[in-house]
Design an enzyme around this catalytic site. Sequence first.
Site, PDB file in Angstrom:
ATOM      1  N   GLY A 153      46.264  46.365  -3.013  1.00  0.00           N
ATOM      2  CA  GLY A 153      45.200  46.636  -2.144  1.00  0.00           C
ATOM      3  C   GLY A 153      45.704  45.022  -1.768  1.00  0.00           C
ATOM      4  O   GLY A 153      46.563  44.140  -1.353  1.00  0.00           O
ATOM      5  N   SER A 154      44.668  44.158  -0.671  1.00  0.00           N
ATOM      6  CA  SER A 154      45.013  43.079  -0.028  1.00  0.00           C
ATOM      7  C   SER A 154      45.218  41.627  -0.680  1.00  0.00           C
ATOM      8  O   SER A 154      44.655  40.689  -0.624  1.00  0.00           O
ATOM      9  CB  SER A 154      43.432  42.882   0.710  1.00  0.00           C
ATOM     10  OG  SER A 154      42.928  44.039   1.910  1.00  0.00           O
ATOM     11  N   THR A 155      44.634  41.657  -1.978  1.00  0.00           N
ATOM     12  CA  THR A 155      44.708  40.588  -2.950  1.00  0.00           C
ATOM     13  C   THR A 155      45.869  40.438  -2.867  1.00  0.00           C
ATOM     14  O   THR A 155      46.895  39.530  -3.084  1.00  0.00           O
ATOM     15  CB  THR A 155      44.784  40.725  -4.526  1.00  0.00           C
ATOM     16  OG1 THR A 155      45.386  41.968  -4.982  1.00  0.00           O
ATOM     17  CG2 THR A 155      43.079  41.464  -5.007  1.00  0.00           C
TER      18      THR A 155
END
Length: 482
Positions: free
Chosen positions: A216-218
């Site tokens: 995801g956004s990591t």
Amino acid sequence: MNTPLRRISVVVLSMFLALMGAATWVQFVQAGDLNSDRRNVRTLYREFDNSRGPIVIGGEPVASSTPVDDPFGYQRTYANGALFAPATGFYSVVYGRTGIEDAANEYLTGTADSLFLSRVQDLFTGRQPQGSSVELTIDPAVQQAAWDALGEQRGAVVALDPTTGAILAMVSRPSYDPNVLAGHSTTAVNEAYRALDADPSRPLVNRTIRETYPPGSTFKLVDTAAALEAGLTPESQLAAPVSLPLPGSSAQIRNFGGSDCGPGETISLADALRISCNTSYGQLGLDLGADALRAQSEAFGFGSDLEIPLAVATSRFPAEVDAPQTALSAIGQYEVRATPLQMAMVSAAIANDGAQMAPYLVQTVRDPDLAVVREASPEVLRTSVSAQTAGALTEMMVGVVENGTGTSARIPGVRVAGKSGTAQTTDEAAPHAWFTAFAPADAPRVAVAVVVENGGSAGSEATGGRVAAPIARAVIEAVLAR
């Protein structure tokens, strides 16, 4: 000699030669592999008859062998078994070895080449052969904090010392009690293993290193690093549409909850990371291109094999992607996959001025006389980014925690650098909640990654900032309290 006898003699001689060749092959060429094969029960019987060395965490044995009055001689027992099982693994007369019990077996049994002199001493003194103690890098207080903070939710927590690579915590839940697999009743052990193996929550899987998830956004940390290395600055302006149509496709990228990224049409790179703007990062991925994203992910360790000494599943950036897939990959979706250890390594490299240290789990091996046989030496694995890029990323990650999606990771008086992530899985399942961070930002002592599968107790309402960030904060606080 007549012809029939000569033929029979040739056949018999050929059979003897074949038999001798087969025996030589098995007894000499294959001997090492057969002895180390986990299915070789005779090897386990021989090992059980010796005093196996302890596995030590925080100065206390968490796996040890005690004499018993049965044909095996010694019983393996585990203190706080479920807490440390992802690291220790189990030692079973039925199912062999896993975890450190397997990876450090030659030291635990005392058969390592480096212990030759110790074995010679035992021979001359008549002392019962003993294995070496294996001391792990895990800090019991940090491990307990991670365990308690994750609670009954499925997921994983891993913490590293970013300056050395030492693994301070390795928590995977649900876990299991290795004691039920270490018993000498094959019937009971078989029943216990079958129950664990059939459990849909997969307690036998070490999620910190053996499971890969969409990050995801990591993964936007990787995008940002690639952008900074390509010459952008935290103040560089990115497009910030409400939705991003994917070229050559009817699909669109939207922001979490369908929100916009601010009042204007553009946003700075720093603010895009701070609020985790999907549309900006989707367009950034298209602008940078798949090759740049892949190269930067590989600079952080994606695509590389790793042992700590436990085998680690390989994190991946897809080999071939078109434009829509590139945009989705930039926000940590499509076929991008990462272990929690990998995302902790990303944060650790940023924390350590761009130098990524090789993670390791074994600190020291000591022989029965407590003499050091082997001691870990920190090693630089690779340079992931320049020191300048690492410094800029650090300040941007501090902004995420102080005034962005990661405010639940704030610690009074401590500058925490972090990044949240909410990773979609399937249309039917709730998203995974991620958070990766390091602290203190100015003199890092710990880097951590947390993943909570399918949002944990928050379910479909989960975000990385809401669910995973408080867990990361608890781990950081435990390290800082040491």
